[in-house]
Write a protein that holds these residues in place. Structure first.
Motif: not given
Length: 361
Positions: A74-78
């Motif tokens: 789920x997480x967009x690390x950017x």
């Protein structure tokens, strides 16, 4: 008729031996601030931990966060941020800042990949190289600081007013955070940090010995027995700070500002009997500003008497808190907070010595 006071779940008075608390991790879109749901880090032998170090360019670090397979997808690390908060049993909620991923790795399992993360606060955005030079141009320092960080995708800048200006300039390739720290010293501020609300904060430096106490550890007896340790570098600590501003293209006399540590300090000139100077070369415009610069360096030095101790987790500790402990005032310069119920929060406190008439030159 009288009503009972609300329960005190942070100060833990003598009649209260425990409290109910939990932690929540919100997933935030860093581009627009929209909350995208809640994350549930995996439990392990090392729980998530939040730390603050006022001497670091990026003061806050969130470590020990490992996301499970679904959360890792789920997480967009950017672009995403993780915003932890502490929830008390009475429904009170305390923000603990916003953090962006700075380091990650994938641990591959048969069910998918988990993601151990290390996160930094949004000073990471500030601590990037200038692509064009920046000239303070003689502006007031608070105005120059606002112009320096204008347009960055971070929280608002909250800065105390100052009467001092800056004529400094920084070339391309210089860290924007280093330029901001230089401006902070020129304006008489503590070093910048991002606070619990996600605001980039510049606060005027103060003498903690003359400030009101914001955290009283004596009143509530929250210090954990056996957790106290004391250290001191007073034997080698400077007791005079000298700031010199010399324009090589001018015949004018150099501007010199001096600050002597208070005579009440054990390493002061009066008590040691000789001067241990610390001299820095900067560009300031007046003796008054040079003196404030020198005083700010003296107030922020980390070689005073230091005590480390532990308490139950307390989200009211932010940065540069004036703490009363053992009958004395201390300036809090760092802490580490485990984000787990029942954790012990570790504090680093620096001794405050009262100013005297001979304390500043």
């Amino acid at each position: 008729m009288a009503s009972a006071p609300p329960p005190d779940l942070l100060d833990l008075p003598a009649y209260r031996g425990q409290r109910s608390a939990s932690f929540r991790f919100d997933l935030i879109d860093g581009r627009n601030g929209v909350r995208r749901g809640e994350l549930t880090p995996l439990r392990g032998s090392s729980p998530p931990s939040l730390s603050h170090d006022s001497t670091s360019t990026i003061p806050r670090r969130l470590s020990g966060v490992t996301l499970g397979v679904e959360d890792a997808k789920r997480i967009n690390q950017m672009t995403d941020r993780i915003a932890p908060r502490m929830l008390l049993g009475d429904g009170t909620s305390y923000q603990l800042g916003r953090y962006m991923v700075s380091d990650s790795s994938d641990l591959v399992t048969s069910a998918g990949s988990t993601a151990p993360l290390t996160l930094l606060d949004e000073m990471f955005v500030v601590d990037q190289e200038l692509d064009v030079g920046f000239d303070a141009g003689g502006q007031l320092v608070d105005q120059a600081a606002a112009r320096l960080v204008d347009g960055l995708p971070i929280g608002p800048l909250v800065v105390d007013a100052t009467e001092f200006t800056s004529a400094s300039a920084w070339s391309p390739g210089t860290s924007r955070a280093n330029a901001l720290r230089d401006l902070a010293a020129q304006g008489g501020y503590f070093m910048p940090w991002v606070n619990h609300q996600g605001w980039l904060r510049l606060r005027r430096a103060f003498d903690p010995a003359s400030q009101a106490v914001t955290i009283d550890l004596d009143a509530s007896r929250r210090v954990i027995r056996g957790s106290i340790s004391r250290t001191s570098d007073l034997l080698v600590a400077p007791n005079r700070f000298v700031v010199v501003s010399n324009d090589p293209g001018s015949d004018a006399e150099p501007v010199v500002g001096t600050y002597d540590v208070p005579a009440s300090a054990p390493h002061s000139i009066e008590r040691r009997g000789f001067v241990l100077p610390k001299t820095v070369d900067v560009q300031v415009r007046s003796q008054a500003q040079a003196t404030v610069y020198a005083r700010t360096l003296g107030l922020q030095q980390t070689v005073y008497e230091v005590v480390e101790l532990s308490t139950p987790v307390d989200p009211r500790h932010d940065a540069y808190e004036v703490v009363r402990w053992d009958g004395l005032r201390w300036l809090e310069v760092g802490w580490t907070m485990p984000l787990v119920p029942g954790g012990e929060m570790r504090h680093t406190l620096r001794r405050a010595y009262p100013e005297t008439k001979g304390g500043e030159a």
